[in-house]
Design an enzyme around this catalytic site. Structure first.
Site, PDB file in Angstrom:
ATOM      1  N   LYS A   1      -0.110   5.224  -2.469  1.00 42.79           N
ATOM      2  CA  LYS A   1      -0.125   4.888  -1.229  1.00 42.79           C
ATOM      3  C   LYS A   1       1.613   4.271  -0.876  1.00 42.79           C
ATOM      4  CE  LYS A   1      -4.632   3.473  -1.629  1.00 42.79           C
ATOM      5  NZ  LYS A   1      -5.775   2.379  -1.226  1.00 42.79           N
TER       6      LYS A   1
ATOM      7  N   GLU B   1     -15.060   8.792  -0.879  1.00 40.56           N
ATOM      8  CA  GLU B   1     -14.472   7.329  -1.048  1.00 40.56           C
ATOM      9  C   GLU B   1     -15.163   6.542  -0.150  1.00 40.56           C
ATOM     10  OE1 GLU B   1     -10.389   7.594  -2.990  1.00 40.56           O
ATOM     11  OE2 GLU B   1     -10.290   7.729  -0.681  1.00 40.56           O
TER      12      GLU B   1
ATOM     13  N   SER C   1     -12.288   1.751  -6.390  1.00 41.61           N
ATOM     14  CA  SER C   1     -12.083   0.917  -7.555  1.00 41.61           C
ATOM     15  C   SER C   1     -12.454   1.269  -8.772  1.00 41.61           C
ATOM     16  CB  SER C   1     -13.185  -0.260  -7.123  1.00 41.61           C
ATOM     17  OG  SER C   1     -12.814  -0.924  -6.035  1.00 41.61           O
TER      18      SER C   1
ATOM     19  N   GLU D   1      -7.883   5.025   5.253  1.00 44.50           N
ATOM     20  CA  GLU D   1      -6.762   4.297   5.701  1.00 44.50           C
ATOM     21  C   GLU D   1      -6.218   4.930   6.647  1.00 44.50           C
ATOM     22  OE1 GLU D   1      -4.668   3.367   1.874  1.00 44.50           O
ATOM     23  OE2 GLU D   1      -6.425   2.135   1.461  1.00 44.50           O
TER      24      GLU D   1
ATOM     25  N   GLY E   1     -10.638  -0.565  -2.971  1.00 43.00           N
ATOM     26  CA  GLY E   1      -9.952  -1.992  -3.347  1.00 43.00           C
ATOM     27  C   GLY E   1     -10.703  -3.143  -3.333  1.00 43.00           C
TER      28      GLY E   1
ATOM     29  N   ASN F   1      -3.211   7.958  -6.226  1.00 45.77           N
ATOM     30  CA  ASN F   1      -2.564   7.667  -4.909  1.00 45.77           C
ATOM     31  C   ASN F   1      -1.835   6.459  -4.890  1.00 45.77           C
ATOM     32  OD1 ASN F   1      -2.249   7.520  -2.090  1.00 45.77           O
ATOM     33  ND2 ASN F   1      -4.453   7.162  -1.483  1.00 45.77           N
TER      34      ASN F   1
ATOM     35  N   HIS G   1      -7.778  10.385   4.499  1.00 50.35           N
ATOM     36  CA  HIS G   1      -8.131   9.115   3.730  1.00 50.35           C
ATOM     37  C   HIS G   1      -8.562   8.065   4.470  1.00 50.35           C
ATOM     38  CE1 HIS G   1      -7.355   5.466   1.405  1.00 50.35           C
ATOM     39  NE2 HIS G   1      -7.526   6.082   0.325  1.00 50.35           N
TER      40      HIS G   1
HETATM   41  C1  PEP Z   1      -8.204   5.037  -2.493  1.00 48.38           C
HETATM   42  O1  PEP Z   1      -7.574   4.242  -1.646  1.00 48.38           O
HETATM   43  O2  PEP Z   1      -8.176   6.231  -2.226  1.00 48.38           O
HETATM   44  C2  PEP Z   1      -8.732   4.320  -3.433  1.00 48.38           C
HETATM   45  C3  PEP Z   1      -9.475   4.955  -4.197  1.00 48.38           C
HETATM   46  O3  PEP Z   1      -8.276   2.877  -3.907  1.00 48.38           O
HETATM   47  P1  PEP Z   1      -8.714   2.196  -4.958  1.00 48.38           P
HETATM   48  O4  PEP Z   1      -8.783   2.819  -6.421  1.00 48.38           O
HETATM   49  O5  PEP Z   1      -7.598   0.878  -5.222  1.00 48.38           O
HETATM   50  O6  PEP Z   1     -10.407   1.471  -4.646  1.00 48.38           O
END
Ligand code: PEP
Length: 250
Positions: free
Chosen positions: A8, A159, A201, A93, A165, A6, A91
């Site tokens: 983003k 998630e 992460s 976000e 992040g 992803n 998601h």
């Molecule tokens: C995400 O935003 O879906 C995600 C998994 O981000 P990250 O891997 O940066 O934690």
């Protein structure tokens, strides 16, 4: 095994070119599938670049209606027309910044399925929900309310918001418990096929441990999917892990 990258609202033509050029002679494994979710504006650009590479493309979101006066939105049909196979929905976000509700996500998922896109529905609790011991019930409500009425196959990405992040990942036992619960929750509604990805992460150092957890069918990667070096390190660790498992089974 599935790796979802992803991107983003990151990367540009130059960096996408650089990324894909490094995959031209790469030896992909049939056991690990990759889908890249670029910013919508770059979907077509990426699609033309990847040519014969074994990489799918997906949208980071789609609207819950087929067309109309919705400035700035993207429809499932447009994603499909430009070569997308998957779409990420719900998601965290988008749930936070765009106030997306479970009901909205369910409608998007239904339209995505009608359009022959494969939805990846994201669920995840925040830290206070986890610390108060309410994570499973929270995820249960998200899943029950987001699941489309009819589907043959669904992908859920677990998630935890506090992991995205941040460099923090849940303990293996927490991932195991949650993935098992997610499958049971979906199966309590329908016996259709469900795959659960872990996201939060993920990097080259923790991928093997995460993949070793029961019912983890793959990962959704944000930050570590932006640089080709990090992405390939994750990909090759996943391939090595699967090879190791196959050798043990043989
Ligand atoms: C995400 O935003 O879906 C995600 C998994 O981000 P990250 O891997 O940066 O934690």
């Amino acid at each position: 095994m599935f790796i979802a990258a992803n991107w983003k609202m990151n990367l540009d033509k130059k960096s996408i070119n650089f990324f894909i050029e490094h995959l031209r002679d790469y030896k992909f494994s049939d056991d690990v599938n990759v889908c890249i979710f670029p910013p919508t504006i770059y979907i077509n650009f990426l699609n033309e670049l990847i040519n014969n590479l074994p990489i799918s493309i997906g949208g980071q979101n789609c609207h819950n209606l087929s067309f109309g006066a919705y400035t700035g939105e993207v429809s499932a049909a447009s994603l499909k027309e430009f070569g997308c196979e998957y779409v990420i929905l719900g998601h965290s976000e988008r749930r936070i910044y765009n106030k997306e509700t479970n009901q909205h996500i369910q409608k998007c998922a239904e339209l995505a399925i009608e359009t022959n896109l494969k939805p990846i529905i994201c669920v995840g609790e925040n830290l206070s929900v986890r610390e108060n011991g309410k994570a499973i019930n929270f995820i249960k409500k998200q899943i029950i309310e987001c699941l489309p009425e009819k589907f043959e196959e669904i992908i859920i990405a677990y998630e935890p918001i506090w992991s995205i992040g941040t460099g923090k990942i849940p303990h293996k036992t927490e991932i195991k418990e949650m993935h098992k619960n997610i499958i049971e929750i979906v199966n309590s509604k329908t016996k259709k096929n469900v795959k659960v990805l872990y996201g939060g992460s993920v990097n080259e150092n923790n991928i093997e441990e995460i993949l070793s957890v029961n019912n983890v069918c793959g990962v959704l990667v944000g930050g570590a999917s932006l640089k080709i070096k990090d992405f390939l390190a994750i990909y090759s660790s996943a391939v090595k892990y699967l090879d190791k498992i196959h050798n043990i089974e043989d």
